[in-house]
Design an enzyme around this catalytic site. Structure first.
Site, PDB file in Angstrom:
ATOM      1  N   LYS A  94     139.800 170.627  36.384  1.00  0.00           N
ATOM      2  CA  LYS A  94     138.552 170.000  35.942  1.00  0.00           C
ATOM      3  C   LYS A  94     138.812 168.508  35.836  1.00  0.00           C
ATOM      4  O   LYS A  94     139.959 168.082  35.680  1.00  0.00           O
ATOM      5  CB  LYS A  94     138.176 170.569  34.562  1.00  0.00           C
ATOM      6  N   GLY A 194     119.907 173.704  25.072  1.00  0.00           N
ATOM      7  CA  GLY A 194     120.268 172.893  26.245  1.00  0.00           C
ATOM      8  C   GLY A 194     119.522 173.413  27.457  1.00  0.00           C
ATOM      9  O   GLY A 194     119.834 174.468  27.995  1.00  0.00           O
ATOM     10  N   GLY A 196     119.099 171.939  30.500  1.00  0.00           N
ATOM     11  CA  GLY A 196     119.414 171.103  31.658  1.00  0.00           C
ATOM     12  C   GLY A 196     119.321 171.936  32.924  1.00  0.00           C
ATOM     13  O   GLY A 196     118.504 172.868  33.026  1.00  0.00           O
ATOM     14  N   ASN A 197     120.194 171.634  33.866  1.00  0.00           N
ATOM     15  CA  ASN A 197     120.153 172.325  35.166  1.00  0.00           C
ATOM     16  C   ASN A 197     120.247 173.839  35.016  1.00  0.00           C
ATOM     17  O   ASN A 197     119.480 174.590  35.610  1.00  0.00           O
ATOM     18  CB  ASN A 197     121.310 171.839  36.042  1.00  0.00           C
ATOM     19  N   VAL A 198     121.201 174.299  34.220  1.00  0.00           N
ATOM     20  CA  VAL A 198     121.383 175.746  34.070  1.00  0.00           C
ATOM     21  C   VAL A 198     120.372 176.316  33.080  1.00  0.00           C
ATOM     22  O   VAL A 198     119.735 177.339  33.343  1.00  0.00           O
ATOM     23  CB  VAL A 198     122.820 176.082  33.595  1.00  0.00           C
TER      24      VAL A 198
HETATM   25  P1  NAD Z   1     123.090 169.478  32.207  1.00  0.00           P
HETATM   26  O1  NAD Z   1     123.724 168.183  31.922  1.00  0.00           O
HETATM   27  O2  NAD Z   1     122.153 169.600  33.347  1.00  0.00           O
HETATM   28  O3  NAD Z   1     122.335 170.033  30.920  1.00  0.00           O
HETATM   29  C1  NAD Z   1     122.833 169.962  29.637  1.00  0.00           C
HETATM   30  C2  NAD Z   1     121.635 169.857  28.713  1.00  0.00           C
HETATM   31  O4  NAD Z   1     122.103 169.976  27.363  1.00  0.00           O
HETATM   32  C3  NAD Z   1     120.898 168.530  28.826  1.00  0.00           C
HETATM   33  O5  NAD Z   1     119.511 168.764  28.949  1.00  0.00           O
HETATM   34  C4  NAD Z   1     121.248 167.824  27.508  1.00  0.00           C
HETATM   35  O6  NAD Z   1     120.213 166.956  27.066  1.00  0.00           O
HETATM   36  C5  NAD Z   1     121.421 169.015  26.590  1.00  0.00           C
HETATM   37  N1  NAD Z   1     122.214 168.757  25.380  1.00  0.00           N
HETATM   38  C6  NAD Z   1     123.311 167.996  25.231  1.00  0.00           C
HETATM   39  N2  NAD Z   1     123.754 168.047  23.959  1.00  0.00           N
HETATM   40  C7  NAD Z   1     122.901 168.876  23.301  1.00  0.00           C
HETATM   41  C8  NAD Z   1     122.815 169.343  21.970  1.00  0.00           C
HETATM   42  N3  NAD Z   1     123.687 168.950  21.050  1.00  0.00           N
HETATM   43  N4  NAD Z   1     121.809 170.201  21.640  1.00  0.00           N
HETATM   44  C9  NAD Z   1     120.906 170.597  22.567  1.00  0.00           C
HETATM   45  N5  NAD Z   1     120.946 170.187  23.843  1.00  0.00           N
HETATM   46  C10 NAD Z   1     121.918 169.328  24.207  1.00  0.00           C
HETATM   47  O7  NAD Z   1     124.318 170.528  32.360  1.00  0.00           O
HETATM   48  P2  NAD Z   1     124.295 171.935  33.072  1.00  0.00           P
HETATM   49  O8  NAD Z   1     124.780 171.775  34.465  1.00  0.00           O
HETATM   50  O9  NAD Z   1     122.991 172.602  32.815  1.00  0.00           O
HETATM   51  O10 NAD Z   1     125.454 172.704  32.277  1.00  0.00           O
HETATM   52  C11 NAD Z   1     125.215 173.202  30.967  1.00  0.00           C
HETATM   53  C12 NAD Z   1     126.507 173.849  30.454  1.00  0.00           C
HETATM   54  O11 NAD Z   1     126.897 174.904  31.332  1.00  0.00           O
HETATM   55  C13 NAD Z   1     127.703 172.898  30.390  1.00  0.00           C
HETATM   56  O12 NAD Z   1     128.515 173.249  29.293  1.00  0.00           O
HETATM   57  C14 NAD Z   1     128.458 173.198  31.668  1.00  0.00           C
HETATM   58  O13 NAD Z   1     129.823 172.901  31.574  1.00  0.00           O
HETATM   59  C15 NAD Z   1     128.219 174.676  31.796  1.00  0.00           C
HETATM   60  N6  NAD Z   1     128.333 175.171  33.160  1.00  0.00           N
HETATM   61  C16 NAD Z   1     127.533 174.645  34.123  1.00  0.00           C
HETATM   62  C17 NAD Z   1     127.639 175.151  35.425  1.00  0.00           C
HETATM   63  C18 NAD Z   1     126.752 174.659  36.529  1.00  0.00           C
HETATM   64  O14 NAD Z   1     126.691 175.302  37.579  1.00  0.00           O
HETATM   65  N7  NAD Z   1     126.030 173.565  36.334  1.00  0.00           N
HETATM   66  C19 NAD Z   1     128.579 176.150  35.723  1.00  0.00           C
HETATM   67  C20 NAD Z   1     129.366 176.673  34.684  1.00  0.00           C
HETATM   68  C21 NAD Z   1     129.231 176.166  33.411  1.00  0.00           C
END
Ligand code: NAD
Length: 366
Positions: A94, A194, A196-198
């Site tokens: 990572k 949260g 976001g994307n996921v």
């Molecule tokens: P992202 O950055 O698109 O979304 C994260 C969201 O969390 C954002 O909308 C942000 O504003 C919000 N956030 C941050 N701090 C917060 C808090 N204290 N309370 C509430 N919301 C908060 O990220 P993502 O790609 O959606 O990933 C989300 C999680 O999933 C991360 O931990 C990432 O490591 C994990 N993950 C993602 C993937 C992937 O394919 N994108 C794969 C495996 C794991």
């Protein structure tokens, strides 16, 4: 000079890398610095027994460098076990870039980061994580082939987040089946932290399934956007952890299950995308078990993204991606049963299987 202000006996107590709590026999930790672009990054390579260390790059405004180092050590370790339990021939790695992705991310910085990745000759392969987008990976691709998650138009598998969300959804259904006797999520009261994307893609699956979804995020804009798209409820309270709910889905950052939150939690199931949800795996995993809260191990159920990017290396298509991701349902049920039968936490049950696969490969290599 640091030695001018800290005596050598003080310095010897610090043990900055090998002495960190999060250090778990990582093979390599690479600190990357570039004055011109302002890049400050750390690449953590945890284990490469099963294959090259693949894992995303996170850009985050850490409070200090210790936090960044701690994060990369924890995240890279998680990737080792995620790939191992998913049956992929990948090791765990990572990277973190220290800085604000909204204001400090530039094409020059991303390409410089790519050059550092390239210098590792494929031992580490990057992808996207928090603060990164497919377009950033396309920039990295201009300077190194050791990157996944690039645009479909450029021959990549595209944004992994929808597949990650689908895998989390599968893992959540398996946990629901185990806890409630039915995998159906209709009318279940589910909090997604949260969006976001996921998180947003997960909300879509849950709404389609008829769940009662409540969302939280630090971005009001995102909250409004997701509410208007899916008709879900925005959480208005100030202590999410104390709220009665069926399922808590952490989809923001890690370590939300910690000393401050764990005894307040009223959720019956925890199943979300965030990496490293348990602040201290042994302790918090055990307390969840004692409290009868079913925890679907994060590194198991959020593997959809890595399955998706692995397709770029192995040249398999969408159908195989979906098949592998849907299998998260079976593996999750298997792990939950195994944990119950062996009297261990679900996290330990999952780790045992992952570690066994790595050890078997190690023995074969000798
Ligand atoms: P992202 O950055 O698109 O979304 C994260 C969201 O969390 C954002 O909308 C942000 O504003 C919000 N956030 C941050 N701090 C917060 C808090 N204290 N309370 C509430 N919301 C908060 O990220 P993502 O790609 O959606 O990933 C989300 C999680 O999933 C991360 O931990 C990432 O490591 C994990 N993950 C993602 C993937 C992937 O394919 N994108 C794969 C495996 C794991």
């Amino acid at each position: 000079m640091i030695s001018d202000v800290i005596s050598s006996s003080e310095l010897s107590k610090i043990d900055p890398v090998f002495g960190q709590n999060s250090f778990d026999n990582h093979e390599q930790v690479v600190f990357c610095n570039d004055k011109d672009t302002g890049l400050k990054a750390i690449i953590g390579i945890h284990n490469t027994v099963l294959g090259p260390a693949l894992g995303g790059t996170r850009m985050w405004q850490y409070n200090n460098e210790w936090e960044a180092l701690n994060d990369v050590l924890r995240l890279s370790r998680g990737m080792t076990f995620k790939s191992a339990i998913t049956g992929l021939n990948l090791g765990g790695g990572k990277a973190v870039i220290i800085g604000d992705a909204k204001t400090q991310k530039t094409p020059e910085l991303m390409k410089k980061f790519g050059e550092f990745v390239h210098s590792l000759n494929g031992k580490y392969i990057t992808a996207e994580d928090v603060g990164m987008e497919t377009a950033d990976m396309d920039l990295v691709r201009e300077v190194t082939p050791y990157v996944t998650g690039i645009s479909e138009s450029k021959g990549g598998a595209g944004n992994p987040s929808p597949i990650t969300a689908y895998g989390v959804f599968m893992g959540m259904k398996a946990a629901a089946k185990y806890k409630f006797g039915s995998e159906g999520l209709e009318d279940r009261n589910i909090f997604v932290q949260g969006i976001g994307n996921v998180g947003e893609a997960l909300v879509e699956h849950l709404v389609n399934e008829g769940a009662k979804v409540t969302i939280t995020d630090i971005s009001n804009e995102r909250l409004e956007n997701v509410r208007s798209k899916y008709g879900v409820t925005i959480y208005e309270g100030n202590d999410l952890y104390s709220e009665p709910m069926d399922i808590y889905a952490p989809c923001a950052l890690g370590a939300t299950i910690n000393d401050d939150t764990i005894y307040k939690l009223k959720a019956k199931v925890i199943a979300g995308a965030a990496n490293n949800q348990l602040a201290v795996e042994d302790i918090h995993g055990r307390i969840l078990q004692e409290r009868g809260i079913v925890y679907a191990p994060d590194f198991l159920i959020n593997a959809g993204g890595i399955i998706n990017v692995y397709a770029e290396l192995e040249n398999y298509g969408k159908q195989e991606i979906i098949r592998k991701t849907e299998n998260i349902y079976n593996t999750t049920l298997e792990i939950l049963e195994k944990a119950k039968n062996n009297g261990v936490t679900t996290n330990v049950a999952a780790l045992e299987i992952a570690k066994e696969r790595i050890e078997t490969r190690k023995r074969k290599k000798k």
